[in-house]
Write a protein that holds these residues in place. Structure first.
Motif, PDB file in Angstrom:
ATOM      1  N   HIS A   1       5.939 -17.953  86.877  1.00 42.70           N
ATOM      2  CA  HIS A   1       5.169 -17.358  87.973  1.00 42.70           C
ATOM      3  C   HIS A   1       6.017 -16.512  88.923  1.00 42.70           C
ATOM      4  CE1 HIS A   1       1.869 -19.885  86.661  1.00 42.70           C
ATOM      5  NE2 HIS A   1       2.641 -20.947  86.762  1.00 42.70           N
ATOM      6  N   GLY A   2       7.290 -16.309  88.605  1.00 37.96           N
ATOM      7  CA  GLY A   2       8.159 -15.527  89.473  1.00 37.96           C
ATOM      8  C   GLY A   2       7.935 -14.030  89.314  1.00 37.96           C
ATOM      9  N   PHE A   3       8.771 -13.250  89.995  1.00 40.49           N
ATOM     10  CA  PHE A   3       8.604 -11.801  89.988  1.00 40.49           C
ATOM     11  C   PHE A   3       8.815 -11.180  88.608  1.00 40.49           C
ATOM     12  CE2 PHE A   3       9.408 -10.782  94.780  1.00 40.49           C
ATOM     13  CZ  PHE A   3       8.228 -11.435  95.083  1.00 40.49           C
ATOM     14  N   VAL A   4       9.761 -11.682  87.822  1.00 37.88           N
ATOM     15  CA  VAL A   4       9.978 -11.121  86.492  1.00 37.88           C
ATOM     16  C   VAL A   4       8.776 -11.355  85.578  1.00 37.88           C
ATOM     17  CG1 VAL A   4      11.383 -11.298  84.396  1.00 37.88           C
ATOM     18  CG2 VAL A   4      12.490 -11.071  86.629  1.00 37.88           C
ATOM     19  N   PRO A   5       8.219 -12.581  85.507  1.00 38.58           N
ATOM     20  CA  PRO A   5       6.992 -12.746  84.726  1.00 38.58           C
ATOM     21  C   PRO A   5       5.849 -11.855  85.212  1.00 38.58           C
ATOM     22  CG  PRO A   5       7.957 -14.874  85.167  1.00 38.58           C
ATOM     23  CD  PRO A   5       8.739 -13.879  85.979  1.00 38.58           C
ATOM     24  N   MET A   6       5.765 -11.655  86.534  1.00 37.41           N
ATOM     25  CA  MET A   6       4.736 -10.759  87.049  1.00 37.41           C
ATOM     26  C   MET A   6       4.931  -9.337  86.525  1.00 37.41           C
ATOM     27  SD  MET A   6       4.431 -11.995  91.024  1.00 37.41           S
ATOM     28  CE  MET A   6       4.039 -13.679  91.449  1.00 37.41           C
ATOM     29  N   LEU A   7       6.183  -8.869  86.526  1.00 36.60           N
ATOM     30  CA  LEU A   7       6.480  -7.535  86.011  1.00 36.60           C
ATOM     31  C   LEU A   7       6.147  -7.429  84.524  1.00 36.60           C
ATOM     32  CD1 LEU A   7       9.885  -6.619  87.692  1.00 36.60           C
ATOM     33  CD2 LEU A   7       7.729  -5.373  87.909  1.00 36.60           C
ATOM     34  N   ILE A   8       6.465  -8.459  83.782  1.00 41.05           N
ATOM     35  CA  ILE A   8       6.168  -8.459  82.347  1.00 41.05           C
ATOM     36  C   ILE A   8       4.666  -8.399  82.117  1.00 41.05           C
ATOM     37  CG2 ILE A   8       6.293  -9.857  80.241  1.00 41.05           C
ATOM     38  CD1 ILE A   8       9.036 -10.867  81.301  1.00 41.05           C
ATOM     39  N   ASN A   9       3.906  -9.153  82.887  1.00 41.19           N
ATOM     40  CA  ASN A   9       2.446  -9.121  82.746  1.00 41.19           C
ATOM     41  C   ASN A   9       1.887  -7.752  83.088  1.00 41.19           C
ATOM     42  OD1 ASN A   9       2.308 -11.803  81.951  1.00 41.19           O
ATOM     43  ND2 ASN A   9       1.982 -12.576  84.020  1.00 41.19           N
ATOM     44  N   ILE A  10       2.416  -7.117  84.144  1.00 46.95           N
ATOM     45  CA  ILE A  10       1.966  -5.774  84.514  1.00 46.95           C
ATOM     46  C   ILE A  10       2.284  -4.790  83.382  1.00 46.95           C
ATOM     47  CG2 ILE A  10       2.412  -3.827  86.080  1.00 46.95           C
ATOM     48  CD1 ILE A  10       2.866  -5.942  88.302  1.00 46.95           C
ATOM     49  N   ALA A  11       3.479  -4.900  82.816  1.00 46.20           N
ATOM     50  CA  ALA A  11       3.865  -4.009  81.721  1.00 46.20           C
ATOM     51  C   ALA A  11       2.953  -4.188  80.511  1.00 46.20           C
ATOM     52  CB  ALA A  11       5.322  -4.267  81.334  1.00 46.20           C
ATOM     53  N   ARG A  12       2.617  -5.416  80.199  1.00 44.31           N
ATOM     54  CA  ARG A  12       1.702  -5.668  79.075  1.00 44.31           C
ATOM     55  C   ARG A  12       0.332  -5.051  79.346  1.00 44.31           C
ATOM     56  NH1 ARG A  12       4.080 -11.478  78.331  1.00 44.31           N
ATOM     57  NH2 ARG A  12       5.136 -11.285  76.323  1.00 44.31           N
ATOM     58  N   GLU A  13      -0.161  -5.215  80.567  1.00 50.73           N
ATOM     59  CA  GLU A  13      -1.483  -4.679  80.914  1.00 50.73           C
ATOM     60  C   GLU A  13      -1.500  -3.154  80.905  1.00 50.73           C
ATOM     61  OE1 GLU A  13      -2.208  -6.378  84.718  1.00 50.73           O
ATOM     62  OE2 GLU A  13      -2.541  -8.409  83.940  1.00 50.73           O
TER      63      GLU A  13
END
Length: 295
Positions: A165-177
């Motif tokens: 749930h940190g900033f890196v997972p958030m960035l990865i989720n945004i990139a996937r979307e």
């Protein structure tokens, strides 16, 4: 020492419980749910039922302890201003229970907005009202009432196995979307980072040694270009890495735009000298290259 820990079942807090118990401390963890209570019991910690909005539960937990580490935070960044205010109230409530006791109280803040655009150091005090997170202002307020409080500023990326749930997972989720891994402009804005096991070791050292009003930086890497993080994400997801113009960044990053554009290099030189803390765990990029963020 009997230590009351908020956020005791979170990504940082769960490792902190193990760090404290491994050093011989008794841990009492704040638990909002039955599952949280069971997780604490399973590792040998005691349970204190309540949550960060239940100020009476915070006061009673602090009253019954020999020291407090406030590692909890409501990580809903879509209502960041509101949860920052809740954090301020929680710190003040805990502080009320510790006035005049000389029991240590460790408050959590961040390095992100200490000194935007230049190297942040422990002796820089952010201008009141500029930082949306109010934890340091609240810590100073309880210190003025006679509480032995100190602050640990966490890096924007506290990384390691189990970081969902940190900033890196958030960035990865945004990139996937979005289908692209983006950075803003030239992408040379800088983040700092720390492994969670290094961070929790610092919490313990601060608890055992800190003086009133001290600020410490949980920073192992002073400066990582955001573009480098984006490139690593793009490589692992096999998607294009692209520069995004500042004026259109919100269309890609949404509410995360402000964090994606942060330029926040930070030093931990004073922290390392004052507490003999020396980060020894893997780097952010090493953790990303190992694939733990892309499973």
């Amino acid at each position: 020492m009997k230590v009351f820990v908020t956020g005791a079942t979170g990504f940082v807090g769960s490792a902190l419980v193990q760090e404290l118990m491994g050093a011989g401390h008794q841990v009492v963890g704040l638990a909002r749910s039955e599952s949280a209570a069971k997780a604490l019991t399973a590792v040998g910690a005691d349970v204190h039922r309540g949550d960060l909005e239940d100020l009476d539960s915070l006061r009673s937990g602090a009253t019954e302890s020999d020291g407090v580490i406030h590692a909890g935070f409501i990580h809903d960044f879509t209502r960041f201003k509101e949860v920052c205010e809740l954090d301020r109230l929680a710190i003040e409530a805990i502080g009320e229970a510790l006035v005049g006791s000389d029991r240590p109280f460790i408050v959590t803040s961040g390095t992100a907005l200490v000194s935007p655009g230049r190297l942040g150091t422990e002796d820089i005090i952010p201008t009141p009202g500029v930082h949306p997170r109010l934890s340091e202002e609240a810590a100073d307020a309880v210190a003025a009432r006679g509480v032995r409080v100190s602050v640990i500023r966490l890096s924007p990326s506290v990384h390691g196995e189990g970081d969902h749930h940190g900033f890196v997972p958030m960035l990865i989720n945004i990139a996937r979307e979005q289908g692209v891994s983006g950075y803003i402009g030239d992408g040379l804005n800088r983040w700092n980072a720390v492994h969670r096991l290094d961070a929790v070791h610092l919490y313990r050292l601060a608890l055992e040694n800190a003086a009133t009003g001290a600020r410490f930086h949980a920073v192992a890497e002073e400066s990582i270009a955001f573009k480098t993080i984006a490139e690593t994400i793009g490589k692992h997801l096999n998607i294009p890495v692209v520069s995004i113009a500042p004026e259109t960044a919100a269309a890609n990053f949404g509410w995360f735009t402000g964090f994606a554009g942060l330029d926040c290099p930070a030093s931990s030189k004073l922290t390392q000298e004052r507490l003999n803390w020396h980060p020894a765990q893997s780097t952010l990029l090493a953790d990303m290259e190992q694939g733990i963020y892309f499973n």
